[in-house]
Design an enzyme around this catalytic site. Sequence first.
Site, mmCIF file in Angstrom:
data_model
loop_
_atom_site.group_PDB
_atom_site.id
_atom_site.type_symbol
_atom_site.label_atom_id
_atom_site.label_comp_id
_atom_site.label_asym_id
_atom_site.label_seq_id
_atom_site.Cartn_x
_atom_site.Cartn_y
_atom_site.Cartn_z
ATOM 1 N N ASP A 13 -27.756 9.717 -17.905
ATOM 2 C CA ASP A 13 -28.775 8.678 -18.001
ATOM 3 C C ASP A 13 -30.142 9.354 -17.975
ATOM 4 O O ASP A 13 -30.261 10.517 -17.590
ATOM 5 C CB ASP A 13 -28.651 7.715 -16.799
ATOM 6 C CG ASP A 13 -29.653 6.577 -16.868
ATOM 7 O OD1 ASP A 13 -29.716 5.906 -17.907
ATOM 8 O OD2 ASP A 13 -30.402 6.380 -15.897
ATOM 9 N N SER A 14 -31.172 8.600 -18.361
ATOM 10 C CA SER A 14 -32.533 9.142 -18.270
ATOM 11 C C SER A 14 -32.951 9.381 -16.819
ATOM 12 O O SER A 14 -33.900 10.121 -16.576
ATOM 13 C CB SER A 14 -33.511 8.186 -18.941
ATOM 14 O OG SER A 14 -33.447 6.916 -18.328
ATOM 15 N N TYR A 45 -36.942 7.104 -21.026
ATOM 16 C CA TYR A 45 -36.651 7.278 -22.451
ATOM 17 C C TYR A 45 -37.152 6.092 -23.279
ATOM 18 O O TYR A 45 -37.363 6.215 -24.472
ATOM 19 C CB TYR A 45 -35.136 7.388 -22.673
ATOM 20 C CG TYR A 45 -34.502 8.718 -22.329
ATOM 21 C CD1 TYR A 45 -35.214 9.745 -21.729
ATOM 22 C CD2 TYR A 45 -33.152 8.942 -22.624
ATOM 23 C CE1 TYR A 45 -34.610 10.956 -21.414
ATOM 24 C CE2 TYR A 45 -32.540 10.154 -22.326
ATOM 25 C CZ TYR A 45 -33.268 11.157 -21.717
ATOM 26 O OH TYR A 45 -32.659 12.348 -21.417
ATOM 27 N N CYS A 76 -27.124 5.274 -20.375
ATOM 28 C CA CYS A 76 -28.465 4.776 -20.711
ATOM 29 C C CYS A 76 -28.393 3.950 -21.985
ATOM 30 O O CYS A 76 -27.906 4.424 -23.018
ATOM 31 C CB CYS A 76 -29.372 5.981 -20.899
ATOM 32 S SG CYS A 76 -31.004 5.609 -21.545
ATOM 33 N N GLU A 155 -38.610 0.542 -10.044
ATOM 34 C CA GLU A 155 -38.784 1.879 -9.451
ATOM 35 C C GLU A 155 -39.850 1.890 -8.370
ATOM 36 O O GLU A 155 -39.800 2.708 -7.457
ATOM 37 C CB GLU A 155 -39.105 2.904 -10.540
ATOM 38 C CG GLU A 155 -37.960 3.003 -11.551
ATOM 39 C CD GLU A 155 -37.656 4.405 -12.002
ATOM 40 O OE1 GLU A 155 -38.575 5.234 -12.004
ATOM 41 O OE2 GLU A 155 -36.491 4.672 -12.360
ATOM 42 N N CYS A 187 -30.457 -2.674 -20.196
ATOM 43 C CA CYS A 187 -31.111 -1.510 -19.594
ATOM 44 C C CYS A 187 -30.521 -1.395 -18.193
ATOM 45 O O CYS A 187 -30.396 -2.417 -17.498
ATOM 46 C CB CYS A 187 -32.628 -1.700 -19.527
ATOM 47 S SG CYS A 187 -33.481 -0.420 -18.572
ATOM 48 N N THR A 188 -30.165 -0.191 -17.783
ATOM 49 C CA THR A 188 -29.431 -0.044 -16.522
ATOM 50 C C THR A 188 -30.245 -0.454 -15.292
ATOM 51 O O THR A 188 -29.668 -0.665 -14.225
ATOM 52 C CB THR A 188 -28.953 1.407 -16.322
ATOM 53 O OG1 THR A 188 -30.060 2.270 -16.490
ATOM 54 C CG2 THR A 188 -27.854 1.762 -17.300
ATOM 55 N N HIS A 189 -31.570 -0.553 -15.433
ATOM 56 C CA HIS A 189 -32.372 -0.995 -14.293
ATOM 57 C C HIS A 189 -32.306 -2.512 -14.094
ATOM 58 O O HIS A 189 -32.554 -3.001 -12.994
ATOM 59 C CB HIS A 189 -33.840 -0.625 -14.487
ATOM 60 C CG HIS A 189 -34.172 0.793 -14.162
ATOM 61 N ND1 HIS A 189 -33.857 1.835 -14.981
ATOM 62 C CD2 HIS A 189 -34.798 1.339 -13.093
ATOM 63 C CE1 HIS A 189 -34.285 2.963 -14.437
ATOM 64 N NE2 HIS A 189 -34.856 2.694 -13.286
#
Lengths: 273, 273
Positions: A13-14, A45, A76, A155, A187-189
């Site tokens: 992943d990024s 990314y 990602c 984040e 998006c994984t977030h």
Amino acid sequence: MMNKKTAPVGVFDSGVGGLTVAREISRQLPDENIVYFGDTARVPYGSKSQNTIIRFSEQIIRFLKTKEVKAIVIACNTASALALDAVKDEFDIPILGVVIPGARAAVEATKNRKVGVVGTEATVQSGMYTKVIQGMNPEITVIEKACPLFVPLVEEGFKEHQVTEEVIEYYLESMRSTDIDAMILGCTHYPLLRSKIRAYMGDKIQIVNPAYETAMDLKCLLEENDMANDGTEGQHSNYSFYVSDAAEKFRKFANTVMPFDVPITNVVNIEGY
Amino acid sequence: MMNKKTAPVGVFDSGVGGLTVAREISRQLPDENIVYFGDTARVPYGSKSQNTIIRFSEQIIRFLKTKEVKAIVIACNTASALALDAVKDEFDIPILGVVIPGARAAVEATKNRKVGVVGTEATVQSGMYTKVIQGMNPEITVIEKACPLFVPLVEEGFKEHQVTEEVIEYYLESMRSTDIDAMILGCTHYPLLRSKIRAYMGDKIQIVNPAYETAMDLKCLLEENDMANDGTEGQHSNYSFYVSDAAEKFRKFANTVMPFDVPITNVVNIEGY
């Protein structure tokens, strides 16, 4: 020659977001060993070009191959959307992304054939989710929307802040006014904002997190290729974590995501691969 | 042997923010040629470690040296705070950062010897502004505050949005309740939020943008070393722009900052330097 069954699965992943995919793999495939790489030196990314994301992905796959992985999962969404086709042709190892599994889950979820997709700027500009979904069912209408502030909000710890609700409204107002009945968190977030997104979008929309379906696809792929670790060797599964920067910060975050204590995380000079 | 007077000045940043410094140099030193590099493939720097920021800065300086620059300005506050000392020892070329000029401007501006500094997480964690300011005047109290959401808010076009006002309040509430009378905008993106920051902090606080003082320092440095371009050759000053990714997106943004049409921007594989 390595033993394909006991060889680890590479996941990259990024940054930290792909840990949610690694966690899902560890739940569904508890016997598999995992080597995780997070590109924390070059994150994010989502605002970068396809050429750059392909180059970064190639470097990471070359690194993971030195760990003798038997298969690779691109956790990602941005790298899955922009680099999977290129790296699949280039490397002689099975590589899975999260877009195809996520798209399939949405195709199965929608009743009225109207699907929403939220993701990074690069993912949405690629139009890859729309292409893949319409390849599965051309009658489905797909509405994609880039939400570039979601990643920094997560984040920076604004998950529960009122500002996040306003940003969700800003990005998703137009999508809420459509009649989509399924929405991919591309998006994984974004799964970390799931409850606030759900509260805004309402209960009628089924929210799809591609991580679950990706782990299922990995299981099929390993079984089809007779590479699944059947655990008969009696060893505990082994996880190792690599990053391109800030290992300790990564390890702390990883400890909040993974269901076990994350061991020492190693820094790799990924540009050298 | 290059002609030191007509040789260009190298200016670099993690991305587009340093253009505000390049613009200030072009205003104060209109005869100087500039080679600008923006590390758009690896932006942002503000959340990354010192080792990584030093390695990135070394690669960029090696690249700029191939353009035969006579001096280098690190326009990025994070790289200035974390990498200047290391690269100054390593390269045989004058290198300026923005932290020392910004600190000096604040030392001159404060009457009550209380200065605030806002910047990225990495800049604030380094404590470099405090060290430099107290090196100039140990009686000055410095209050530093990281504002990591400011950069994505600017980059995503939320400059005028109400969300930005709430984020400003979130970060700066504690600083407003102190009696600082000068505040350094310690990140090249922050001057783009200047009017909203000023509105929140009030008129009693003098806001310091290090770009102005940095251009003055560059002028002194060039004159002291007999390297200033006196323009007697009658040529127009020449600007060239390089990035590590997404050249066209950079060029469009640069056109909104620079007082002239920005020419073709070239992509450099910076990891190879």
